[in-house]
Write a protein that holds these residues in place. Structure first.
Motif, PDB file in Angstrom:
ATOM      1  N   GLU A 240       0.828  -1.212   0.000  1.00  0.00           N
ATOM      2  CA  GLU A 240       0.000   0.000   0.000  1.00  0.00           C
ATOM      3  C   GLU A 240       0.858   1.255   0.000  1.00  0.00           C
ATOM      4  OE1 GLU A 240      -4.100  -1.598   2.109  1.00  0.00           O
ATOM      5  OE2 GLU A 240      -2.631  -0.504   3.321  1.00  0.00           O
ATOM      6  N   ALA A 241       2.117   1.142   0.424  1.00  0.00           N
ATOM      7  CA  ALA A 241       3.034   2.287   0.390  1.00  0.00           C
ATOM      8  C   ALA A 241       3.302   2.747  -1.044  1.00  0.00           C
ATOM      9  CB  ALA A 241       4.352   1.921   1.074  1.00  0.00           C
ATOM     10  N   PHE A 242       3.005   1.859  -2.009  1.00  0.00           N
ATOM     11  CA  PHE A 242       3.198   2.191  -3.419  1.00  0.00           C
ATOM     12  C   PHE A 242       1.868   2.463  -4.123  1.00  0.00           C
ATOM     13  CE2 PHE A 242       6.442  -0.771  -1.949  1.00  0.00           C
ATOM     14  CZ  PHE A 242       7.586  -0.016  -2.121  1.00  0.00           C
ATOM     15  N   ALA A 276       8.098  -1.648  -6.044  1.00  0.00           N
ATOM     16  CA  ALA A 276       7.236  -2.686  -5.463  1.00  0.00           C
ATOM     17  C   ALA A 276       7.874  -4.059  -5.613  1.00  0.00           C
ATOM     18  CB  ALA A 276       5.864  -2.658  -6.137  1.00  0.00           C
ATOM     19  N   GLY A 277       8.492  -4.317  -6.774  1.00  0.00           N
ATOM     20  CA  GLY A 277       9.168  -5.589  -6.978  1.00  0.00           C
ATOM     21  C   GLY A 277      10.301  -5.792  -5.992  1.00  0.00           C
ATOM     22  N   GLU A 278      11.067  -4.726  -5.723  1.00  0.00           N
ATOM     23  CA  GLU A 278      12.162  -4.825  -4.752  1.00  0.00           C
ATOM     24  C   GLU A 278      11.621  -5.099  -3.351  1.00  0.00           C
ATOM     25  OE1 GLU A 278      14.141  -1.117  -5.208  1.00  0.00           O
ATOM     26  OE2 GLU A 278      15.082  -1.649  -7.132  1.00  0.00           O
ATOM     27  N   LYS A 279      10.477  -4.496  -3.035  1.00  0.00           N
ATOM     28  CA  LYS A 279       9.879  -4.732  -1.717  1.00  0.00           C
ATOM     29  C   LYS A 279       9.430  -6.176  -1.579  1.00  0.00           C
ATOM     30  CE  LYS A 279       8.254  -3.552   2.320  1.00  0.00           C
ATOM     31  NZ  LYS A 279       9.175  -3.223   3.445  1.00  0.00           N
ATOM     32  N   VAL A 280       8.842  -6.725  -2.630  1.00  0.00           N
ATOM     33  CA  VAL A 280       8.409  -8.120  -2.598  1.00  0.00           C
ATOM     34  C   VAL A 280       9.607  -9.050  -2.400  1.00  0.00           C
ATOM     35  CG1 VAL A 280       7.437  -9.988  -3.998  1.00  0.00           C
ATOM     36  CG2 VAL A 280       6.284  -7.778  -3.890  1.00  0.00           C
ATOM     37  N   ALA A 281      10.699  -8.788  -3.086  1.00  0.00           N
ATOM     38  CA  ALA A 281      11.898  -9.614  -2.918  1.00  0.00           C
ATOM     39  C   ALA A 281      12.414  -9.551  -1.483  1.00  0.00           C
ATOM     40  CB  ALA A 281      12.988  -9.157  -3.896  1.00  0.00           C
ATOM     41  N   GLY A 297      10.320 -23.264   1.930  1.00  0.00           N
ATOM     42  CA  GLY A 297       9.895 -23.304   0.534  1.00  0.00           C
ATOM     43  C   GLY A 297       9.036 -22.157   0.069  1.00  0.00           C
ATOM     44  N   LEU A 298       8.742 -21.179   0.947  1.00  0.00           N
ATOM     45  CA  LEU A 298       7.890 -20.055   0.529  1.00  0.00           C
ATOM     46  C   LEU A 298       8.529 -19.309  -0.645  1.00  0.00           C
ATOM     47  CD1 LEU A 298       6.023 -17.450   2.610  1.00  0.00           C
ATOM     48  CD2 LEU A 298       7.790 -16.652   1.043  1.00  0.00           C
ATOM     49  N   THR A 299       7.707 -18.996  -1.655  1.00  0.00           N
ATOM     50  CA  THR A 299       8.154 -18.217  -2.807  1.00  0.00           C
ATOM     51  C   THR A 299       7.157 -17.099  -3.078  1.00  0.00           C
ATOM     52  OG1 THR A 299       9.258 -20.118  -3.825  1.00  0.00           O
ATOM     53  CG2 THR A 299       8.694 -18.275  -5.268  1.00  0.00           C
ATOM     54  N   LEU A 300       7.671 -15.878  -3.171  1.00  0.00           N
ATOM     55  CA  LEU A 300       6.871 -14.713  -3.559  1.00  0.00           C
ATOM     56  C   LEU A 300       7.300 -14.258  -4.942  1.00  0.00           C
ATOM     57  CD1 LEU A 300       6.755 -12.347  -0.427  1.00  0.00           C
ATOM     58  CD2 LEU A 300       4.794 -13.367  -1.584  1.00  0.00           C
ATOM     59  N   ALA A 301       6.342 -13.902  -5.767  1.00  0.00           N
ATOM     60  CA  ALA A 301       6.666 -13.421  -7.110  1.00  0.00           C
ATOM     61  C   ALA A 301       5.707 -12.306  -7.496  1.00  0.00           C
ATOM     62  CB  ALA A 301       6.593 -14.563  -8.114  1.00  0.00           C
ATOM     63  N   LEU A 302       6.231 -11.338  -8.248  1.00  0.00           N
ATOM     64  CA  LEU A 302       5.416 -10.217  -8.741  1.00  0.00           C
ATOM     65  C   LEU A 302       5.732 -10.054 -10.229  1.00  0.00           C
ATOM     66  CD1 LEU A 302       3.460  -7.942  -7.785  1.00  0.00           C
ATOM     67  CD2 LEU A 302       5.478  -6.474  -7.588  1.00  0.00           C
ATOM     68  N   HIS A 303       4.703 -10.227 -11.078  1.00  0.00           N
ATOM     69  CA  HIS A 303       4.902 -10.189 -12.523  1.00  0.00           C
ATOM     70  C   HIS A 303       3.862  -9.284 -13.175  1.00  0.00           C
ATOM     71  CE1 HIS A 303       7.742 -13.481 -12.245  1.00  0.00           C
ATOM     72  NE2 HIS A 303       6.841 -14.218 -11.617  1.00  0.00           N
TER      73      HIS A 303
END
Length: 489
Positions: A240-242, A276-281, A297-303
């Motif tokens: 939400e900051a973005f 936002a992508g950097e924040k997700v990483a 094993g958690l994986t977050l991705a933003l595409h």
């Protein structure tokens, strides 16, 4: 399919389990399996009937000379939890379960196995066809829709069953016997939230959280595993900051399974996408560190999305919804003081969906105390009232009050000592066995619950230890033969 199952021991039990694996049976789709079992009962010369809801009963007369023994009810549910990994196409209404043996355990390939409660059902059927087994009057009760709503037990006909004792075959730990369980209820929240078109300077991004272990929302709720809905909402809060707005959301498929995956579509200014992508990483590393040792094993991705949606929630509605989800009750609420080591009250954010402004949530609250479950439901209502949502409670079912002085329990403990050389641990489970509901309809029944060792129930990691199935089978036959030598009260 699954021919290798008939090479396992005990062969009669595994033969029936093969039939269950080959017959699709998610909750609400048990009709084909019921028909197969009825045809099998006809071939065996066994009487069978159904109640108005469709629950199936099969009866077998006592062995000669044991007609006065107490009637024994063998009870399990026919449906199974339908969970598959997202990248594994499987239609649970059409496709069989493909099984394999791995280092002494049986499991399925990227889906739930259905050992919960297929092994209990298979064991009951094997008992009914065992002509060498000495027994009193037998009834096998197979209920419907246990995993989705407890519908079969809740709608079970009263005055139908004839037995005096009930062996519930739906537990998942060797060396243990269960004499009590939590009650529960579904909490359903729904709302139509305001949307707005995407601005010219906005882009649409797809956010995904995958790789969690999942599991049973009662048995595994205290193990510190991740809940995909809880964690993805935390990521949404940070984004939400973005100036991100939520367009759609899908997380979890069953209210009684810890959600392993969740997905969201966001609209945000194009010049904020990189940040936002950097924040997700960064959040991926943060969440992995928090879950280390409990859920790897958690994986977050933003595409970016090639075909963005036309609308997303307006900024105010998006912030209000994410805030409400962020603070919604979740996880272990309280441990029991009466039964040390057992969760007293918990809640699972099992299913969360948003599409075209329509919001739907289904959570499952469990508790040894009905008042505590009602309080969590009221907290949901108070919270989601603030965003104009409607909250209702469905499919409430009672807990099973423990009876440590049960004569059936004493008999099981003695048999366990004789067969295995140890006293079983007597437990109360933080899960919704049907025994509590059955006790309300048939208060005279003396009941216990036991089963083989199953791990990962309600997830594609579900597996059963083969040696424990042999132990379970011997204990079940031993209990039936022991009861055959008693006189009914």
């Amino acid at each position: 399919m699954n021919a290798h199952l008939e090479q396992l021991s005990p062969q009669p039990l595994w033969r029936h389990f093969r039939t269950l694996c080959n017959t699709p049976r998610p909750s609400g789709h048990e009709a084909r399996l019921v028909a197969l079992i009825e045809a099998w009962a006809d071939a065996q010369g066994l009487a069978h009937d159904r109640d108005a809801f469709g629950n199936l009963r099969i009866r077998k007369p006592a062995s000669p000379g044991h007609e006065q023994a107490p009637g024994v009810i063998l009870q399990g549910h026919l449906d199974m939890v339908a969970q598959a990994n997202a990248d594994h196409p499987h239609d649970f209404t059409r496709d069989p379960i493909e099984t394999h043996v791995n280092e002494g355990w049986l499991q399925a390939r990227q889906t739930t196995l259905g050992a919960d409660n297929g092994l209990g059902v298979a064991a009951a059927l094997a008992v009914l066809e065992d002509e060498a087994l000495v027994h009193g009057p037998l009834e096998a009760l197979f209920t419907l829709e246990e995993e989705s709503s407890m519908g079969g037990a809740l709608n079970l006909a009263e005055g139908w069953l004839e037995g005096q004792v009930l062996l519930n075959l739906d537990s998942e730990d060797r060396g243990e016997v269960f004499i009590g369980c939590a009650g529960g209820a579904d909490i359903v929240v729904e709302a139509q939230l305001p949307t707005a078109e995407l601005n010219e300077d906005e882009v649409a991004l797809r956010l995904s959280l995958t790789g969690l272990s999942g599991g049973h929302s009662g048995i595994d709720i205290h193990r510190g595993r991740g809940n995909a809905n809880r964690l993805l909402v935390r990521v949404l809060r940070a984004l939400e900051a973005f100036d991100a707005r939520l367009a759609d959301y899908h997380g979890g498929t069953l209210r009684n399974a810890l959600p392993r995956e969740a997905f969201a579509t966001l609209a945000l200014p194009a010049d904020e996408a990189e940040a936002a992508g950097e924040k997700v990483a960064a959040l991926q590393q943060e969440l992995r560190a928090e879950l280390a040792g409990a859920d790897e094993g958690l994986t977050l991705a933003l595409h970016p999305l090639v075909s963005p949606p036309a609308q997303a929630l307006n900024a105010h509605a998006s912030r209000m919804l994410v805030a409400a989800l962020h603070v919604a009750p979740y996880g272990v609420e309280r441990m029991s003081l009466d039964v040390p080591g057992v969760v007293e009250t918990s809640n699972n954010l099992g299913v969360v969906n948003l599409a075209e402004g329509r919001f739907h949530l289904c959570a499952l609250v469990r508790s040894l105390r009905d008042s505590a479950a009602a309080d969590i439901a009221d907290r949901f209502r108070g919270l989601f009232d603030l965003i104009g949502a409607r909250t209702r409670v469905e499919n409430a079912y009672p807990g099973w009050t423990p009876d440590p002085d049960s004569a059936l329990l004493a008999r099981f403990r003695q048999l366990h000592q004789q067969q295995l050389g140890s006293d079983p641990a007597v437990k109360v489970i933080h899960a919704g066995l049907e025994c509590g509901i059955l006790a309300g309809k048939y208060p005279h029944l003396d009941m216990i619950s036991f089963g083989p060792l199953i791990r990962g129930a309600h997830s594609p990691n579900e597996r059963v230890e083969l040696n424990s199935v042999e132990e379970f089978w011997k204990l079940l036959k031993g209990m039936i033969e022991s009861l055959a030598n008693e006189k009914a009260a």
